[in-house]
Design a protein around this motif. Structure first.
Motif, PDB file in Angstrom:
ATOM      1  N   VAL A 152       0.859  -1.179   0.000  1.00 14.87           N
ATOM      2  CA  VAL A 152       0.000   0.000   0.000  1.00 14.87           C
ATOM      3  C   VAL A 152       0.893   1.226   0.000  1.00 14.87           C
ATOM      4  CG1 VAL A 152      -1.955  -1.093   1.165  1.00 14.87           C
ATOM      5  CG2 VAL A 152      -0.214   0.054   2.517  1.00 14.87           C
ATOM      6  N   GLU A 153       0.362   2.290  -0.522  1.00 11.30           N
ATOM      7  CA  GLU A 153       1.132   3.536  -0.550  1.00 11.30           C
ATOM      8  C   GLU A 153       1.334   4.039   0.876  1.00 11.30           C
ATOM      9  OE1 GLU A 153      -1.008   6.128  -3.189  1.00 11.30           O
ATOM     10  OE2 GLU A 153      -0.848   4.695  -4.836  1.00 11.30           O
ATOM     11  N   GLU A 154       2.443   4.726   1.089  1.00 10.97           N
ATOM     12  CA  GLU A 154       2.827   5.166   2.436  1.00 10.97           C
ATOM     13  C   GLU A 154       1.764   6.063   3.074  1.00 10.97           C
ATOM     14  OE1 GLU A 154       5.080   5.480   5.911  1.00 10.97           O
ATOM     15  OE2 GLU A 154       5.165   4.059   4.271  1.00 10.97           O
ATOM     16  N   ASP A 155       1.170   6.965   2.305  1.00 12.03           N
ATOM     17  CA  ASP A 155       0.166   7.857   2.886  1.00 12.03           C
ATOM     18  C   ASP A 155      -1.072   7.087   3.335  1.00 12.03           C
ATOM     19  OD1 ASP A 155      -0.351   7.395   0.129  1.00 12.03           O
ATOM     20  OD2 ASP A 155      -1.604   9.182  -0.004  1.00 12.03           O
ATOM     21  N   ILE A 156      -1.431   6.041   2.605  1.00  9.25           N
ATOM     22  CA  ILE A 156      -2.567   5.212   2.999  1.00  9.25           C
ATOM     23  C   ILE A 156      -2.233   4.447   4.276  1.00  9.25           C
ATOM     24  CG2 ILE A 156      -3.976   3.208   2.343  1.00  9.25           C
ATOM     25  CD1 ILE A 156      -3.739   4.199  -0.565  1.00  9.25           C
ATOM     26  N   ARG A 157      -1.040   3.904   4.356  1.00 11.58           N
ATOM     27  CA  ARG A 157      -0.624   3.175   5.559  1.00 11.58           C
ATOM     28  C   ARG A 157      -0.653   4.080   6.781  1.00 11.58           C
ATOM     29  NH1 ARG A 157       2.855   3.127   9.101  1.00 11.58           N
ATOM     30  NH2 ARG A 157       4.206   4.587   8.023  1.00 11.58           N
ATOM     31  N   LYS A 158      -0.150   5.303   6.630  1.00 15.70           N
ATOM     32  CA  LYS A 158      -0.128   6.241   7.765  1.00 15.70           C
ATOM     33  C   LYS A 158      -1.545   6.573   8.231  1.00 15.70           C
ATOM     34  CE  LYS A 158       4.254   8.580   6.939  1.00 15.70           C
ATOM     35  NZ  LYS A 158       4.920   9.844   6.572  1.00 15.70           N
ATOM     36  N   GLU A 159      -2.426   6.825   7.274  1.00 18.87           N
ATOM     37  CA  GLU A 159      -3.804   7.156   7.629  1.00 18.87           C
ATOM     38  C   GLU A 159      -4.502   5.956   8.275  1.00 18.87           C
ATOM     39  OE1 GLU A 159      -7.501   9.678   5.738  1.00 18.87           O
ATOM     40  OE2 GLU A 159      -5.958   8.911   4.390  1.00 18.87           O
ATOM     41  N   LEU A 160      -4.236   4.781   7.761  1.00 15.20           N
ATOM     42  CA  LEU A 160      -4.792   3.556   8.340  1.00 15.20           C
ATOM     43  C   LEU A 160      -4.327   3.408   9.785  1.00 15.20           C
ATOM     44  CD1 LEU A 160      -6.463   0.975   7.637  1.00 15.20           C
ATOM     45  CD2 LEU A 160      -4.290  -0.110   7.068  1.00 15.20           C
ATOM     46  N   ASP A 161      -3.046   3.633  10.035  1.00 13.53           N
ATOM     47  CA  ASP A 161      -2.505   3.536  11.390  1.00 13.53           C
ATOM     48  C   ASP A 161      -3.112   4.588  12.311  1.00 13.53           C
ATOM     49  OD1 ASP A 161      -0.897   1.370  10.762  1.00 13.53           O
ATOM     50  OD2 ASP A 161       0.913   2.577  10.443  1.00 13.53           O
ATOM     51  N   GLU A 162      -3.351   5.789  11.777  1.00 12.23           N
ATOM     52  CA  GLU A 162      -3.896   6.880  12.594  1.00 12.23           C
ATOM     53  C   GLU A 162      -5.374   6.676  12.920  1.00 12.23           C
ATOM     54  OE1 GLU A 162      -3.212  10.534  10.496  1.00 12.23           O
ATOM     55  OE2 GLU A 162      -1.032  10.309  10.564  1.00 12.23           O
ATOM     56  N   LEU A 163      -6.138   6.183  11.961  1.00 10.39           N
ATOM     57  CA  LEU A 163      -7.588   6.144  12.109  1.00 10.39           C
ATOM     58  C   LEU A 163      -8.149   4.829  12.618  1.00 10.39           C
ATOM     59  CD1 LEU A 163      -8.610   8.008   8.825  1.00 10.39           C
ATOM     60  CD2 LEU A 163      -8.501   8.938  11.141  1.00 10.39           C
ATOM     61  N   VAL A 164      -7.454   3.732  12.369  1.00 15.36           N
ATOM     62  CA  VAL A 164      -8.013   2.412  12.685  1.00 15.36           C
ATOM     63  C   VAL A 164      -7.273   1.810  13.877  1.00 15.36           C
ATOM     64  CG1 VAL A 164      -8.503   0.113  11.777  1.00 15.36           C
ATOM     65  CG2 VAL A 164      -8.638   2.104  10.268  1.00 15.36           C
ATOM     66  N   PRO A 165      -8.026   1.454  14.911  1.00 17.49           N
ATOM     67  CA  PRO A 165      -7.384   0.860  16.087  1.00 17.49           C
ATOM     68  C   PRO A 165      -6.713  -0.480  15.772  1.00 17.49           C
ATOM     69  CG  PRO A 165      -9.725   1.353  16.504  1.00 17.49           C
ATOM     70  CD  PRO A 165      -9.465   1.573  15.050  1.00 17.49           C
ATOM     71  N   ALA A 166      -5.718  -0.792  16.565  1.00 16.37           N
ATOM     72  CA  ALA A 166      -5.034  -2.080  16.415  1.00 16.37           C
ATOM     73  C   ALA A 166      -6.057  -3.200  16.554  1.00 16.37           C
ATOM     74  CB  ALA A 166      -3.946  -2.216  17.480  1.00 16.37           C
ATOM     75  N   GLY A 167      -5.928  -4.221  15.735  1.00 13.20           N
ATOM     76  CA  GLY A 167      -6.841  -5.345  15.770  1.00 13.20           C
ATOM     77  C   GLY A 167      -8.071  -5.166  14.888  1.00 13.20           C
ATOM     78  N   GLN A 168      -8.245  -3.982  14.318  1.00 15.95           N
ATOM     79  CA  GLN A 168      -9.402  -3.703  13.467  1.00 15.95           C
ATOM     80  C   GLN A 168      -9.030  -3.517  11.997  1.00 15.95           C
ATOM     81  OE1 GLN A 168     -12.783  -3.483  14.430  1.00 15.95           O
ATOM     82  NE2 GLN A 168     -11.879  -4.560  16.143  1.00 15.95           N
ATOM     83  N   LYS A 169      -7.745  -3.485  11.705  1.00 17.02           N
ATOM     84  CA  LYS A 169      -7.295  -3.187  10.338  1.00 17.02           C
ATOM     85  C   LYS A 169      -7.763  -4.239   9.331  1.00 17.02           C
ATOM     86  CE  LYS A 169      -3.541  -0.290  11.678  1.00 17.02           C
ATOM     87  NZ  LYS A 169      -2.452  -0.364  12.598  1.00 17.02           N
ATOM     88  N   SER A 170      -7.663  -5.502   9.671  1.00 19.66           N
ATOM     89  CA  SER A 170      -8.098  -6.558   8.739  1.00 19.66           C
ATOM     90  C   SER A 170      -9.585  -6.416   8.436  1.00 19.66           C
ATOM     91  CB  SER A 170      -7.816  -7.940   9.314  1.00 19.66           C
ATOM     92  OG  SER A 170      -6.427  -8.191   9.320  1.00 19.66           O
ATOM     93  N   LYS A 171     -10.377  -6.129   9.468  1.00 15.07           N
ATOM     94  CA  LYS A 171     -11.813  -5.972   9.278  1.00 15.07           C
ATOM     95  C   LYS A 171     -12.107  -4.800   8.345  1.00 15.07           C
ATOM     96  CE  LYS A 171     -16.062  -4.885  11.707  1.00 15.07           C
ATOM     97  NZ  LYS A 171     -16.648  -4.371  12.920  1.00 15.07           N
TER      98      LYS A 171
END
Length: 79
Positions: A11-30
């Motif tokens: 995934v692009e770096e900006d998408i990864r950063k936003e995913l890390d910022e917005l989605v709690p741990a354990g919820q990313k796969s969902k």
């Protein structure tokens, strides 16, 4: 959720950063599964729409009156 399968993809770096910022741990796969499901549905619908448009352009022209007439005939037939 069905059977899970691990995938490796980029995934692009900006998408990864936003995913890390917005989605709690354990919820990313969902979240990613839901997003992919929506996108795959969009792609399927687009593909079917394109196929229908192609069929429509190749098929005979039928008036609204003719469609109604045929529907009435079909509803009145015995099954």
């Amino acid at each position: 959720m069905g059977l899970l399968k691990k995938l490796n993809f980029f995934v692009e770096e900006d998408i990864r950063k936003e995913l890390d910022e917005l989605v709690p741990a354990g919820q990313k796969s969902k979240i990613i599964n839901e997003a992919l499901r929506k996108e795959l549905l969009r792609i399927r619908r687009k593909t079917v729409t394109e196929k229908l448009a192609l069929l429509k352009s190749k098929g005979p022209k039928v008036s609204q009156k003719e469609i109604v007439k045929l529907l009435k005939q079909d509803r009145n037939r015995k099954t």
